[in-house]
Design a protein around this motif. Structure first.
Motif, short mmCIF file in Angstrom:
data_model
loop_
_atom_site.label_atom_id
_atom_site.label_comp_id
_atom_site.label_asym_id
_atom_site.label_seq_id
_atom_site.Cartn_x
_atom_site.Cartn_y
_atom_site.Cartn_z
N ALA A 72 25.38 44.78 35.43
CA ALA A 72 25.59 45.35 36.76
C ALA A 72 25.07 44.43 37.86
CB ALA A 72 24.92 46.71 36.85
N MET A 73 23.98 43.74 37.60
CA MET A 73 23.42 42.83 38.59
C MET A 73 24.32 41.61 38.78
SD MET A 73 20.23 43.92 39.58
CE MET A 73 18.77 42.90 39.44
N ARG A 74 24.96 41.18 37.70
CA ARG A 74 25.81 39.99 37.77
C ARG A 74 27.26 40.34 38.13
NH1 ARG A 74 26.70 38.16 33.20
NH2 ARG A 74 25.57 39.55 31.80
N GLU A 75 27.72 41.51 37.68
CA GLU A 75 29.10 41.93 37.92
C GLU A 75 29.10 43.38 38.37
OE1 GLU A 75 31.72 40.98 34.57
OE2 GLU A 75 30.06 39.78 33.74
N PRO A 76 28.79 43.64 39.64
CA PRO A 76 28.63 45.01 40.13
C PRO A 76 29.82 45.93 39.84
CG PRO A 76 27.88 43.44 41.77
CD PRO A 76 28.53 42.64 40.68
N ARG A 77 31.01 45.38 39.78
CA ARG A 77 32.18 46.23 39.57
C ARG A 77 32.18 46.89 38.19
NH1 ARG A 77 33.71 41.06 38.66
NH2 ARG A 77 34.91 40.61 36.75
N THR A 78 31.39 46.36 37.25
CA THR A 78 31.35 46.93 35.90
C THR A 78 30.33 48.05 35.76
OG1 THR A 78 29.64 45.39 35.08
CG2 THR A 78 31.95 44.65 34.98
N GLU A 79 29.50 48.26 36.78
CA GLU A 79 28.34 49.14 36.63
C GLU A 79 28.72 50.56 36.23
OE1 GLU A 79 24.30 50.27 39.10
OE2 GLU A 79 26.10 49.73 40.22
N ARG A 80 29.65 51.15 36.94
CA ARG A 80 29.99 52.55 36.67
C ARG A 80 30.52 52.72 35.26
NH1 ARG A 80 34.12 56.32 40.31
NH2 ARG A 80 33.56 58.31 39.33
#
Length: 446
Positions: free
Chosen positions: A331-339
Motif C-alpha cells: 500500500a505504501m508503494r502502490e496506493p491503488r492496491t490498498e483496498r
C-alpha cells in the motif's frame, strides 16, 4: 493541550499501537523492510496476559521472525491437547505429530508476560523504536498517508507522532475499532473466564506431561496449562450467567468452580494458588465490521477475538500481522492496491476464524462432547481435527476436506439428537444476546 503537544510531531513511516504478539511481529518485520517504525505500548513489560498455550502453526512464524530459540528457552514443550473421556486413562490425547498437513509436531506453552516482553524487545532489536509506557489517546486521520497520534507517557509528557500508516494492534482495547464504532459483540457466542496460577498441580504422565488439558462442566469448560518452573495455569471459561452468580471471595468462587469437575480437581486438590491471586475477564467474543481503511489497519485482537478454547488467539494475531506487513508494504508503494489487499486479508482472517468458530460455538453441546470423547479416524477425520487444533485452518485442502467431513458427521448426530442439540443452541444464543457487560475486570486479589 499539554505543553509537549506544541512541539513538532515526531515523524515515522508506520505507527504501531500495542506491544503484544501482533504489534511486536508487525513492528519487527516492517522495521526489517527499512521502514521507520514507532511501536507504542501503554503498559510496561512484563505485564500479565491470558493466552499461554501456543499452536504448532506458530512455530514457522517464530522461525521467520527469528525468535525460535528464544521461545524454546522460555517455553514448555507441548506435544498435544487432551480432552476428558470415559476410558481407562480418563482422557483422549490429540497428538500434534498425527496431523495431516505440514504443521510442526509440537508447540510450546509460555508465561505470556515473558513471551510478550521477548517479542517487544525483539522488535526493538530489529530496528523499531519500541516504547513502553506510552499510551495513544487519540488518532487524527488527515489523509490516506497522514495520521497524527496523540501520545501520553506514563511520566505525564505528551507528544505527537505523525505517521504515513497506522497499524492498530491494541488487543482487546480495540482502540480504533471502538472509536470508529466498528466493534460488534458476537451474537452467537459470549463467555467469561476466571483463572489463576497454581504450584504443585499433578501433570499428565509421561509423554503427555506438556499437554494442555480440557475439561467440561455444566456452565462451560476448564483448562490446565503446564508452564515453566512447575506452574500450572488453571481456569474456567463460563457462560456469563454463571459468572454473574459470583458472591463473596473470588478465590473461593474459583475453587468451587474447579471442584465441579472431579477429574480436574483430583489433579489440583494438593496444589497451592500462587500469591492467592485470581483474575476475572469477560465478554470474549467480538469482531469489527471492517479491518481497515486508507492508511490504517486492524490486526490481532484489535480486529476480532473468539474464545481461548483452542488457543487460536496468538497464532491468528501473529500470522495476521505477517500478512498485514505485506499489505502495508504494498500500500505504501502502490496506493491503488490498498483496498483490494485489505479486503483479501480480511477475507482470509475471517475464513480462519470461521473454521475455529464452528468448533468453539458448539464445544459445550452434547454432540461435540460425544465426538471428542470418542474420536474416530474414519476417512482421516480425527487427523483433520488434530490439524485444526494445530492451527492449520487456512491453506490446506487436505485438512479442510476432512473438517468438512467432520461437519457432516456432526450434522447427522445433531439430527439424531435434535431436541438436546436445539436446546443447547437456543441457550447459547440467549446467553450471547444477553446484556452481560462485565468487560475486562483486570484483577481480583484475595
Amino acid at each position: 493541550m499539554a505543553d509537549g503537544e506544541h512541539i513538532a510531531a515526531q515523524q515515522c513511516d508506520v505507527a504501531v499501537i500495542g506491544g503484544g504478539p501482533a504489534g511486536s511481529t508487525a513492528a519487527a518485520l516492517l522495521a526489517r523492510r527499512g521502514y521507520r517504525v514507532i511501536a507504542l505500548e501503554k503498559d510496561r513489560h512484563p505485564r500479565f496476559h491470558i493466552g499461554e498455550s501456543l499452536l504448532p502453526m506458530n512455530l514457522p512464524v517464530f522461525e521467520r521472525l527469528g525468535v525460535m530459540e528464544k521461545v524454546r528457552a522460555i517455553g514448555v514443550y507441548k506435544p498435544g491437547a487432551d480432552f476428558e473421556a470415559d476410558n481407562e486413562r480418563g482422557y483422549n490425547t490429540y497428538a500434534f505429530d498425527r496431523a495431516l498437513g505440514q504443521s510442526p509436531p509440537h508447540a510450546y506453552q509460555v508465561l505470556r508476560q515473558d513471551f510478550d516482553a521477548m517479542l517487544f524487545a525483539h522488535a526493538r532489536e530489529c530496528g523499531a523504536d519500541a516504547r513502553e509506557g506510552h499510551e495513544v489517546r487519540h488518532v487524527e486521520h488527515a489523509g490516506p498517508r497522514d495520521s497524527t497520534l496523540h501520545v501520553v507517557g506514563d511520566d505525564g509528557d505528551a507528544y505527537r507522532v505523525q505517521a504515513r500508516y497506522v497499524v492498530d494492534a491494541s488487543g482487546r482495547d480495540a482502540f480504533l475499532s471502538s472509536r470508529r464504532k466498528l466493534r460488534r459483540k458476537n451474537a452467537e457466542h459470549q463467555s467469561a473466564a476466571i483463572f489463576g496460577h497454581f504450584r504443585g498441580a499433578e501433570p499428565r504422565p509421561g509423554a503427555d506431561a506438556g499437554n494442555i488439558s480440557i475439561y467440561r462442566f455444566d456452565h462451560g469448560w476448564m483448562w490446565m496449562i503446564p508452564l515453566p518452573d512447575g506452574v500450572m495455569s488453571v481456569g474456567a471459561v463460563c457462560r456469563p450467567e454463571y459468572l454473574k452468580q459470583r458472591r463473596g471471595r473470588t478465590v473461593e468462587f474459583l475453587l468451587d468452580t474447579l471442584r465441579q469437575n472431579a477429574g480436574l480437581w483430583r489433579r489440583l486438590e494438593q496444589a497451592e494458588l500462587i500469591d492467592g491471586e485470581v483474575r476475572v475477564t469477560g465478554n470474549y467474543s467480538y469482531d469489527s465490521s471492517c479491518m481497515g481503511g486508507p492508511g490504517w489497519l486492524l490486526i490481532g485482537d484489535a480486529f476480532a477475538f473468539l474464545d481461548p478454547v483452542f488457543s487460536s488467539g496468538v497464532y491468528l494475531a501473529m500470522s495476521g500481522a505477517e500478512q498485514a506487513v505485506d499489505v502495508v508494504d504494498r500500500a505504501m508503494r502502490e496506493p491503488r492496491t490498498e483496498r483490494r489487499l485489505q479486503r483479501a486479508l480480511e477475507r482470509r482472517q475471517r475464513r480462519g476464524m470461521r473454521r475455529f468458530a464452528f468448533f468453539i460455538y458448539r464445544f459445550n453441546g452434547p454432540v461435540m462432547s460425544q465426538l471428542f470423547r470418542s474420536p474416530r479416524n474414519t476417512f482421516q477425520i480425527e487427523q483433520g481435527v488434530i490439524s485444526m487444533l494445530a492451527g492449520d485452518v487456512f491453506d490446506s485442502f487436505r485438512v479442510w476436506s476432512r473438517i468438512l467431513a467432520f461437519r457432516v458427521v456432526y450434522g447427522v448426530l445433531a439430527l439424531r439428537d435434535w431436541r438436546r442439540w436445539n436446546r443447547e443452541r437456543r441457550y447459547r444464543l440467549a446467553q450471547a444476546r444477553s446484556q452481560f457487560t462485565g468487560g475486562n475486570t483486570p484483577l481480583d486479589r484475595e
